[in-house]
Scaffold this active site. Structure first.
Site, PDB file in Angstrom:
ATOM      1  N   ALA A   1      32.770  -1.793  13.051  1.00 46.60           N
ATOM      2  CA  ALA A   1      32.957  -2.575  14.272  1.00 46.60           C
ATOM      3  C   ALA A   1      34.425  -2.987  14.327  1.00 46.60           C
ATOM      4  O   ALA A   1      35.101  -3.062  13.293  1.00 46.60           O
ATOM      5  CB  ALA A   1      32.049  -3.791  14.233  1.00 46.60           C
TER       6      ALA A   1
ATOM      7  N   GLY B   1      29.901  -0.626  10.589  1.00 45.52           N
ATOM      8  CA  GLY B   1      29.189  -0.133  11.766  1.00 45.52           C
ATOM      9  C   GLY B   1      29.271   1.377  11.917  1.00 45.52           C
ATOM     10  O   GLY B   1      28.415   1.982  12.560  1.00 45.52           O
TER      11      GLY B   1
ATOM     12  N   GLU C   1      26.589   2.628   9.744  1.00 46.56           N
ATOM     13  CA  GLU C   1      25.334   2.227  10.396  1.00 46.56           C
ATOM     14  C   GLU C   1      25.037   3.106  11.618  1.00 46.56           C
ATOM     15  O   GLU C   1      23.887   3.470  11.866  1.00 46.56           O
ATOM     16  CB  GLU C   1      25.413   0.745  10.779  1.00 46.56           C
ATOM     17  CG  GLU C   1      25.469  -0.140   9.532  1.00 46.56           C
ATOM     18  CD  GLU C   1      25.863  -1.585   9.827  1.00 46.56           C
ATOM     19  OE1 GLU C   1      26.910  -1.797  10.491  1.00 46.56           O
ATOM     20  OE2 GLU C   1      25.147  -2.489   9.415  1.00 46.56           O
TER      21      GLU C   1
ATOM     22  N   GLU D   1      31.572  -4.938   4.781  1.00 52.32           N
ATOM     23  CA  GLU D   1      31.588  -6.199   5.532  1.00 52.32           C
ATOM     24  C   GLU D   1      31.747  -7.414   4.615  1.00 52.32           C
ATOM     25  O   GLU D   1      32.290  -8.437   5.018  1.00 52.32           O
ATOM     26  CB  GLU D   1      30.283  -6.347   6.339  1.00 52.32           C
ATOM     27  CG  GLU D   1      30.150  -5.397   7.508  1.00 52.32           C
ATOM     28  CD  GLU D   1      29.456  -4.091   7.173  1.00 52.32           C
ATOM     29  OE1 GLU D   1      29.419  -3.704   5.975  1.00 52.32           O
ATOM     30  OE2 GLU D   1      28.960  -3.434   8.100  1.00 52.32           O
TER      31      GLU D   1
HETATM   32  N1  CAA Z   1      38.571  -2.645  13.284  1.00 52.01           N
HETATM   33  C1  CAA Z   1      39.762  -2.696  13.917  1.00 52.01           C
HETATM   34  N2  CAA Z   1      40.831  -1.959  13.558  1.00 52.01           N
HETATM   35  C2  CAA Z   1      40.678  -1.141  12.501  1.00 52.01           C
HETATM   36  C3  CAA Z   1      39.464  -1.034  11.801  1.00 52.01           C
HETATM   37  C4  CAA Z   1      38.374  -1.836  12.230  1.00 52.01           C
HETATM   38  N3  CAA Z   1      37.164  -1.770  11.659  1.00 52.01           N
HETATM   39  N4  CAA Z   1      39.631  -0.142  10.788  1.00 52.01           N
HETATM   40  C5  CAA Z   1      40.895   0.309  10.868  1.00 52.01           C
HETATM   41  N5  CAA Z   1      41.530  -0.292  11.897  1.00 52.01           N
HETATM   42  C6  CAA Z   1      42.906  -0.114  12.334  1.00 52.01           C
HETATM   43  C7  CAA Z   1      43.877  -0.818  11.381  1.00 52.01           C
HETATM   44  O1  CAA Z   1      43.958  -2.208  11.703  1.00 52.01           O
HETATM   45  C8  CAA Z   1      45.159  -0.058  11.655  1.00 52.01           C
HETATM   46  O2  CAA Z   1      45.713  -0.532  12.868  1.00 52.01           O
HETATM   47  P1  CAA Z   1      47.288  -0.902  12.948  1.00 52.01           P
HETATM   48  O3  CAA Z   1      47.984   0.415  12.711  1.00 52.01           O
HETATM   49  O4  CAA Z   1      47.418  -1.422  14.336  1.00 52.01           O
HETATM   50  O5  CAA Z   1      47.543  -1.879  11.870  1.00 52.01           O
HETATM   51  C9  CAA Z   1      44.660   1.378  11.908  1.00 52.01           C
HETATM   52  O6  CAA Z   1      43.275   1.267  12.236  1.00 52.01           O
HETATM   53  C10 CAA Z   1      44.781   2.265  10.679  1.00 52.01           C
HETATM   54  O7  CAA Z   1      44.115   1.610   9.609  1.00 52.01           O
HETATM   55  P2  CAA Z   1      44.786   1.384   8.172  1.00 52.01           P
HETATM   56  O8  CAA Z   1      46.271   1.220   8.312  1.00 52.01           O
HETATM   57  O9  CAA Z   1      44.059   0.275   7.504  1.00 52.01           O
HETATM   58  O10 CAA Z   1      44.489   2.799   7.500  1.00 52.01           O
HETATM   59  P3  CAA Z   1      44.242   3.125   5.967  1.00 52.01           P
HETATM   60  O11 CAA Z   1      44.212   4.602   5.872  1.00 52.01           O
HETATM   61  O12 CAA Z   1      45.205   2.385   5.096  1.00 52.01           O
HETATM   62  O13 CAA Z   1      42.776   2.534   5.639  1.00 52.01           O
HETATM   63  C11 CAA Z   1      40.428   2.116   6.077  1.00 52.01           C
HETATM   64  C12 CAA Z   1      41.649   3.049   6.297  1.00 52.01           C
HETATM   65  C13 CAA Z   1      39.991   2.145   4.624  1.00 52.01           C
HETATM   66  C14 CAA Z   1      39.309   2.665   6.962  1.00 52.01           C
HETATM   67  C15 CAA Z   1      40.817   0.680   6.496  1.00 52.01           C
HETATM   68  O14 CAA Z   1      41.378   0.713   7.793  1.00 52.01           O
HETATM   69  C16 CAA Z   1      39.673  -0.286   6.504  1.00 52.01           C
HETATM   70  O15 CAA Z   1      39.288  -0.789   5.460  1.00 52.01           O
HETATM   71  N6  CAA Z   1      39.116  -0.609   7.709  1.00 52.01           N
HETATM   72  C17 CAA Z   1      38.138  -1.624   7.874  1.00 52.01           C
HETATM   73  C18 CAA Z   1      36.774  -1.185   7.351  1.00 52.01           C
HETATM   74  C19 CAA Z   1      35.752  -2.290   7.532  1.00 52.01           C
HETATM   75  O16 CAA Z   1      35.888  -3.372   7.001  1.00 52.01           O
HETATM   76  N7  CAA Z   1      34.675  -2.029   8.310  1.00 52.01           N
HETATM   77  C20 CAA Z   1      33.638  -2.968   8.573  1.00 52.01           C
HETATM   78  C21 CAA Z   1      33.878  -3.654   9.891  1.00 52.01           C
HETATM   79  S1  CAA Z   1      32.696  -4.958  10.209  1.00 52.01           S
HETATM   80  C22 CAA Z   1      31.309  -4.210  10.790  1.00 52.01           C
HETATM   81  O17 CAA Z   1      31.267  -2.991  10.930  1.00 52.01           O
HETATM   82  C23 CAA Z   1      30.144  -5.112  11.124  1.00 52.01           C
HETATM   83  C24 CAA Z   1      28.842  -4.417  11.377  1.00 52.01           C
HETATM   84  O18 CAA Z   1      28.066  -4.188  10.483  1.00 52.01           O
HETATM   85  C25 CAA Z   1      28.458  -4.055  12.729  1.00 52.01           C
END
Ligand code: CAA
Length: 258
Positions: free
Chosen positions: A65, A109, A112, A132
């Site tokens: 998400a 998400g 999921e 998460e």
């Molecule tokens: N939401 C918003 N933006 C996101 C995102 C997310 N879930 N995942 C990645 N991005 C964005 C980053 O903020 C970044 O944007 P900027 O360039 O503007 O800073 C861009 O995508 C590239 O990401 P990274 O620089 O972090 O890339 P990376 O290769 O270093 O890492 C990754 C990749 C491991 C996927 C890392 O981005 C990450 O950990 N993302 C978040 C994963 C996460 O926590 N997901 C769970 C979300 S909560 C949820 O899903 C609730 C539910 O159950 C419904």
């Protein structure tokens, strides 16, 4: 069709939806989810489409998400607006099979969403996780429930509590994905599998999807009865006659969805 966060295409009676927010690792914001469920509903209603594939990019199926969109929300916002419930329910209303073709990250998400599809084909680059917990929250679209049913309590609990990712090989071994495919062949293979499904008798396909899904919701005895009654019901279709005639006459069947 004027979508901003997804791309849609049709190939061989297959509806292909590609998540497309490259700047955000295909994070699922409200707009993407709205477009996704709209595209799936359209394919579901389209008689020329027999199955669907959802995919992302080489880097990410979806990284969860959209954290930036969720950050300002309060409990009141999420509870009052029933965050993610309409999209979740809309996904489950789709009656034709949906395959998730996952390359790169399928996190939160994203994992999921893949699990809400009917089965998952993974590229050898795929990484699945429910991180998460690192955000001070927990899964909200099935990560604690569906993942547990796919991979068992121990692995699901570990992944949910630590946020550890699972690679494609472990995901296949654990039953999360049906097969691992070289990344450069993933989409073609997923479309080809979906096209094979689209070629079968549509009513039998829908009934089969419903029966397998029923096994998660009911007792074995009730599930077996449901299966048998659906099996009986298919003898009311013209496609049952066509399928069996084709076998006996050693030719391919031409199903009509009747
Ligand atoms: N939401 C918003 N933006 C996101 C995102 C997310 N879930 N995942 C990645 N991005 C964005 C980053 O903020 C970044 O944007 P900027 O360039 O503007 O800073 C861009 O995508 C590239 O990401 P990274 O620089 O972090 O890339 P990376 O290769 O270093 O890492 C990754 C990749 C491991 C996927 C890392 O981005 C990450 O950990 N993302 C978040 C994963 C996460 O926590 N997901 C769970 C979300 S909560 C949820 O899903 C609730 C539910 O159950 C419904």
């Amino acid at each position: 069709m004027g979508y901003k966060c997804i791309q849609v295409d049709t190939r061989d009676h297959v509806g292909l939806v590609t998540l497309h927010r490259p700047q955000a690792m295909n994070a699922l914001n409200a707009e993407l989810l709205r477009e996704l469920v709209e595209a799936l509903a359209k394919f579901d209603a389209d008689e020329t489409i027999g199955a669907m594939v959802i995919t992302g990019s080489e880097k990410a199926f979806a990284a969860g998400a959209d954290i930036k969109e969720m950050r300002p929300k309060s409990f009141v916002d999420t509870f009052r607006d029933d965050l993610f419930t309409p999209e979740h329910n809309a996904m489950l209303r789709v009656r034709k099979p949906i395959i998730a073709a996952v390359a790169g990250y399928a996190l939160g998400g994203g994992c999921e969403l893949a699990m809400m599809c009917d089965f998952i084909l993974a590229a050898d680059t795929a990484k699945f996780g429910q991180p998460e917990i690192n955000l001070g929250v927990m899964p909200g679209l099935g990560g604690s429930q569906r993942l547990t049913r796919f991979v068992g309590k121990s692995k699901a609990m570990e992944m949910n509590l630590t946020g550890r990712f699972m690679d494609a090989e472990e995901a296949e071994r654990s039953g999360l994905v049906s097969r691992v495919i070289p990344a450069d062949k993933l989409i073609d293979e997923a479309v080809s599998v979906a096209a094979k499904i689209a070629d079968k008798a549509p009513l039998a396909v829908m009934a089969t999807k419903e029966a397998v899904n029923r096994s998660y919701e009911t007792t074995l005895a009730e599930g077996l009865l449901f299966e048998r009654r659906m099996f009986h019901a298919l003898f009311a279709t013209a496609d049952q006659g066509e399928g069996m005639d084709a076998f006996i006459e050693k030719r391919s069947a031409k199903f009509r969805g009747e």
